[in-house]
Design a protein around this motif. Structure first.
Motif, PDB file in Angstrom:
ATOM      1  N   ASP A 100       0.838  -1.199   0.000  1.00  0.00           N
ATOM      2  CA  ASP A 100       0.000   0.000   0.000  1.00  0.00           C
ATOM      3  C   ASP A 100       0.875   1.252   0.000  1.00  0.00           C
ATOM      4  OD1 ASP A 100      -2.289  -1.536  -0.009  1.00  0.00           O
ATOM      5  OD2 ASP A 100      -2.636  -1.361   2.159  1.00  0.00           O
ATOM      6  N   LEU A 101       1.952   1.222   0.773  1.00  0.00           N
ATOM      7  CA  LEU A 101       2.882   2.355   0.811  1.00  0.00           C
ATOM      8  C   LEU A 101       3.535   2.552  -0.554  1.00  0.00           C
ATOM      9  CD1 LEU A 101       4.204   4.558   2.529  1.00  0.00           C
ATOM     10  CD2 LEU A 101       5.946   2.862   3.184  1.00  0.00           C
ATOM     11  N   GLY A 102       3.924   1.466  -1.205  1.00  0.00           N
ATOM     12  CA  GLY A 102       4.509   1.543  -2.539  1.00  0.00           C
ATOM     13  C   GLY A 102       3.548   2.154  -3.546  1.00  0.00           C
ATOM     14  N   GLN A 103       2.264   1.839  -3.405  1.00  0.00           N
ATOM     15  CA  GLN A 103       1.241   2.416  -4.298  1.00  0.00           C
ATOM     16  C   GLN A 103       1.223   3.940  -4.190  1.00  0.00           C
ATOM     17  OE1 GLN A 103      -0.896   1.071  -6.515  1.00  0.00           O
ATOM     18  NE2 GLN A 103      -0.500  -1.087  -6.168  1.00  0.00           N
ATOM     19  N   THR A 104       1.501   4.465  -2.989  1.00  0.00           N
ATOM     20  CA  THR A 104       1.453   5.921  -2.806  1.00  0.00           C
ATOM     21  C   THR A 104       2.585   6.635  -3.537  1.00  0.00           C
ATOM     22  OG1 THR A 104       2.777   5.983  -0.760  1.00  0.00           O
ATOM     23  CG2 THR A 104       0.366   5.659  -0.529  1.00  0.00           C
ATOM     24  N   LEU A 105       3.625   5.904  -3.917  1.00  0.00           N
ATOM     25  CA  LEU A 105       4.731   6.510  -4.660  1.00  0.00           C
ATOM     26  C   LEU A 105       4.440   6.636  -6.152  1.00  0.00           C
ATOM     27  CD1 LEU A 105       8.187   5.211  -3.426  1.00  0.00           C
ATOM     28  CD2 LEU A 105       7.464   7.557  -3.763  1.00  0.00           C
ATOM     29  N   LEU A 106       3.482   5.884  -6.651  1.00  0.00           N
ATOM     30  CA  LEU A 106       3.219   5.898  -8.088  1.00  0.00           C
ATOM     31  C   LEU A 106       2.828   7.274  -8.630  1.00  0.00           C
ATOM     32  CD1 LEU A 106       1.491   2.436  -8.541  1.00  0.00           C
ATOM     33  CD2 LEU A 106       3.868   3.066  -9.046  1.00  0.00           C
TER      34      LEU A 106
END
Length: 135
Positions: A100-106
């Motif tokens: 979920d945290l990685g998704q916020t970087l997109l």
């Protein structure tokens, strides 16, 4: 968020605890170093579509070595941006997915990509001017 809604660089983007100079102990300095490199950005882009196994990620990143990809995936996993899951197959396989945290970087990475894509003619012109100078 449009440009008018973006916070001022002087207001809140640069955390005053780091004094906007990225002193050696500033935690964002280490994080930038670990996530804003070409392989990390590209791995996140490859994983955006769906979870993938190591070799599928490697095939999607022309030129990455096995060692570099392994190190990149470990850094991303350590920072909570990628999830590593062992699959109960024979032989055992491993799959990587965005957290979920990685998704916020997109979104910011997409913005950076679009900026780079639109700015490349200006960058190439600047490079040519620089290279043509009598140094």
């Amino acid at each position: 968020m449009n440009v008018r809604e973006m916070p001022s660089l002087h207001a809140s983007v640069w955390d005053q605890s780091c004094n906007a100079h990225f002193h050696a102990e500033c935690p964002t300095r280490e994080l930038f170093d670990q996530i804003v490199d070409k392989w990390s950005v590209m791995v996140l882009a490859v994983l955006e579509r769906e979870p993938q196994r190591f070799n599928a990620i490697k095939r999607g990143l022309e030129g990455v070595s096995q060692k570099s990809l392994t190190q990149t995936l470990r850094r991303l996993e350590r920072n909570g941006l990628v999830i590593r899951r062992v699959l109960a197959t024979s032989p055992v396989a491993v799959e990587y997915a965005l957290s979920d945290l990685g998704q916020t970087l997109l979104p910011p990475f997409r913005s950076l990509y679009h900026w780079a894509k639109s700015a490349i003619p200006s960058v190439q012109a600047a490079r040519q001017q620089f290279d043509a100078r009598d140094l």
